[in-house]
Enzyme design. Sequence first.
Site, PDB file in Angstrom:
ATOM      1  N   ARG A   1       0.818  -1.216   0.000  1.00 41.93           N
ATOM      2  CA  ARG A   1       0.000   0.000   0.000  1.00 41.93           C
ATOM      3  C   ARG A   1       0.854   1.270   0.000  1.00 41.93           C
ATOM      4  O   ARG A   1       0.401   2.316  -0.467  1.00 41.93           O
ATOM      5  CB  ARG A   1      -0.901   0.024   1.238  1.00 41.93           C
ATOM      6  CG  ARG A   1      -2.109  -0.865   1.116  1.00 41.93           C
ATOM      7  CD  ARG A   1      -2.756  -1.069   2.474  1.00 41.93           C
ATOM      8  NE  ARG A   1      -3.844  -2.009   2.400  1.00 41.93           N
ATOM      9  CZ  ARG A   1      -5.132  -1.672   2.415  1.00 41.93           C
ATOM     10  NH1 ARG A   1      -5.485  -0.426   2.541  1.00 41.93           N
ATOM     11  NH2 ARG A   1      -6.065  -2.591   2.327  1.00 41.93           N
TER      12      ARG A   1
ATOM     13  N   LYS B   1     -18.428 -13.642   3.973  1.00 40.93           N
ATOM     14  CA  LYS B   1     -19.550 -12.704   4.169  1.00 40.93           C
ATOM     15  C   LYS B   1     -20.325 -12.451   2.874  1.00 40.93           C
ATOM     16  O   LYS B   1     -19.988 -11.573   2.095  1.00 40.93           O
ATOM     17  CB  LYS B   1     -19.007 -11.387   4.738  1.00 40.93           C
ATOM     18  CG  LYS B   1     -18.521 -11.538   6.163  1.00 40.93           C
ATOM     19  CD  LYS B   1     -17.909 -10.238   6.660  1.00 40.93           C
ATOM     20  CE  LYS B   1     -16.495 -10.403   7.149  1.00 40.93           C
ATOM     21  NZ  LYS B   1     -15.419 -10.011   6.258  1.00 40.93           N
TER      22      LYS B   1
ATOM     23  N   GLY C   1      -7.824  -8.060   0.773  1.00 40.53           N
ATOM     24  CA  GLY C   1      -6.572  -8.368   1.455  1.00 40.53           C
ATOM     25  C   GLY C   1      -6.247  -9.851   1.460  1.00 40.53           C
ATOM     26  O   GLY C   1      -5.106 -10.253   1.216  1.00 40.53           O
TER      27      GLY C   1
ATOM     28  N   GLY D   1     -13.561  -4.018   0.269  1.00 34.07           N
ATOM     29  CA  GLY D   1     -14.898  -3.489   0.550  1.00 34.07           C
ATOM     30  C   GLY D   1     -15.280  -2.394  -0.427  1.00 34.07           C
ATOM     31  O   GLY D   1     -16.374  -2.384  -0.988  1.00 34.07           O
TER      32      GLY D   1
HETATM   33  P1  AMP Z   1     -14.524 -12.394   3.429  1.00 36.13           P
HETATM   34  O1  AMP Z   1     -14.046 -11.280   4.318  1.00 36.13           O
HETATM   35  O2  AMP Z   1     -16.004 -12.471   3.326  1.00 36.13           O
HETATM   36  O3  AMP Z   1     -13.856 -12.366   2.070  1.00 36.13           O
HETATM   37  O4  AMP Z   1     -14.078 -13.745   4.145  1.00 36.13           O
HETATM   38  C1  AMP Z   1     -12.736 -14.122   4.264  1.00 36.13           C
HETATM   39  C2  AMP Z   1     -12.615 -15.215   5.286  1.00 36.13           C
HETATM   40  O5  AMP Z   1     -13.437 -16.305   4.937  1.00 36.13           O
HETATM   41  C3  AMP Z   1     -11.212 -15.779   5.428  1.00 36.13           C
HETATM   42  O6  AMP Z   1     -10.730 -15.513   6.701  1.00 36.13           O
HETATM   43  C4  AMP Z   1     -11.401 -17.264   5.197  1.00 36.13           C
HETATM   44  O7  AMP Z   1     -10.647 -18.072   6.060  1.00 36.13           O
HETATM   45  C5  AMP Z   1     -12.861 -17.463   5.463  1.00 36.13           C
HETATM   46  N1  AMP Z   1     -13.390 -18.667   4.814  1.00 36.13           N
HETATM   47  C6  AMP Z   1     -13.324 -18.973   3.512  1.00 36.13           C
HETATM   48  N2  AMP Z   1     -13.876 -20.166   3.276  1.00 36.13           N
HETATM   49  C7  AMP Z   1     -14.298 -20.636   4.450  1.00 36.13           C
HETATM   50  C8  AMP Z   1     -14.967 -21.835   4.856  1.00 36.13           C
HETATM   51  N3  AMP Z   1     -15.287 -22.784   3.967  1.00 36.13           N
HETATM   52  N4  AMP Z   1     -15.279 -21.965   6.151  1.00 36.13           N
HETATM   53  C9  AMP Z   1     -14.971 -21.008   7.039  1.00 36.13           C
HETATM   54  N5  AMP Z   1     -14.340 -19.865   6.728  1.00 36.13           N
HETATM   55  C10 AMP Z   1     -14.005 -19.684   5.442  1.00 36.13           C
END
Ligand code: AMP
Length: 397
Positions: A38, A200, A353, A377
């Site tokens: 960054r 999410k 990230g 985001g």
């Molecule tokens: P996001 O901020 O929505 O992009 O989510 C990212 C997070 O989702 C990371 O910390 C990943 O470890 C978690 N993640 C991805 N796949 C899985 C899964 N199958 N089960 C639990 N956590 C997950």
Amino acid sequence: MHRVISELADSELKGKKVLIRVDYNVSVNGGSVGEDFRIRMTLPTIEYLIKRQCKIILITHLGRPTERQIQYSLAPVAKRLSEMIGDSKVKFTSSRIGEEALLETNKMEEGTVLLLENLRFYKEEELNDPLFSSELASLADIYVNDAFSTSHRKHSSTYGAAKLFEIKLAGFNLQKEVQYLSMIRDNPDKPLIIVLGGAKIKDKIGALENLLPKADRVLIGGAAAYTFLKAKGINTGNSLIDLDHIGWVTKALSTFSEKIMLPTDHVISSSADNGLAAMVKGDIPDGMMGLDIGHETVQRYSTEVGGRGSGTVLWNGPMGLFEFGMFSNGTINVAKSMALAYWRGSKTLVGGGDTLEAMRRAGVSENEVSHVSTGGGASLRFLAGDEMPGLSVLSEK
Ligand code: AMP
């Protein structure tokens, strides 16, 4: 439409104080900066303005301090920046924004850089407080936003202060980000392939809603995939499900069934950290969680992403719980396929990230992607067509 710094004549820049909102929200451990992507990415803007004899005042946040906390000081960031630009050119000040900082900026020489202390040491920043905004604005003649990743926020440094400048411009980094994301949102080179992972769903629905009609394929992975699979009636065991959004997912599946690809096999475990994993096809047994896409899915997704060499590929979010080595295979392979797509001629864009970290682990460099977006985001909001106060303010009279 906003203007970019290069649209100003050199004579309009020479000797001017320029306030640049950057995003130096980097990791700092034991007083030194870890990953500095960054910081590096702001060099084109900073060095362009140094060459034109500007006095450059940098403002950024770091972390989420609740008050003046030493571990959130930007002193280590200033040190790293001075290693890049030169010790004699970069100064750091912890002077308070207002009279104190104003005195310092008045002493600046042309072609130098002054980094101010963490904006979040002031609660007024996130409140977009009018007095704080005017104190920030009083520090300079020209405002530049080079922090796309914070442009979805209506804070003093991204909005309130910017509004008070007659001359407000986009930095090169911000401009590049806007150009790539606009291309994907409004007029993508086809086919458009979207790879969406992470946990999410809520954060991603807006972008998906906007892009699903334009996309040729949407590959879902990560925990997000289990909400889709559950909506299709497949057993997902204890996998992370977002029940609040299952209605939306069901509708998306019925409207766009031919575009949406879902995992057909999974790496599963009873918990993330018991050191045991197995591979299953189809249903996930009760008591088990899906934590990564399986080999067959990796193969299918890799072919979709890297096999073509035309069109556009957008990737946001890991394919599994990739922080744990045994659940990182899917994510690492998608990162490698992104690099193949790039070398074969696709336009590729990576956001968020986690996805950056995955590229690093896969040994894929930032130069093997058409554009790396640091603002996960913010880029999702932009792709969703949401209002971006930090951008729209640049076009205001
Ligand atoms: P996001 O901020 O929505 O992009 O989510 C990212 C997070 O989702 C990371 O910390 C990943 O470890 C978690 N993640 C991805 N796949 C899985 C899964 N199958 N089960 C639990 N956590 C997950």
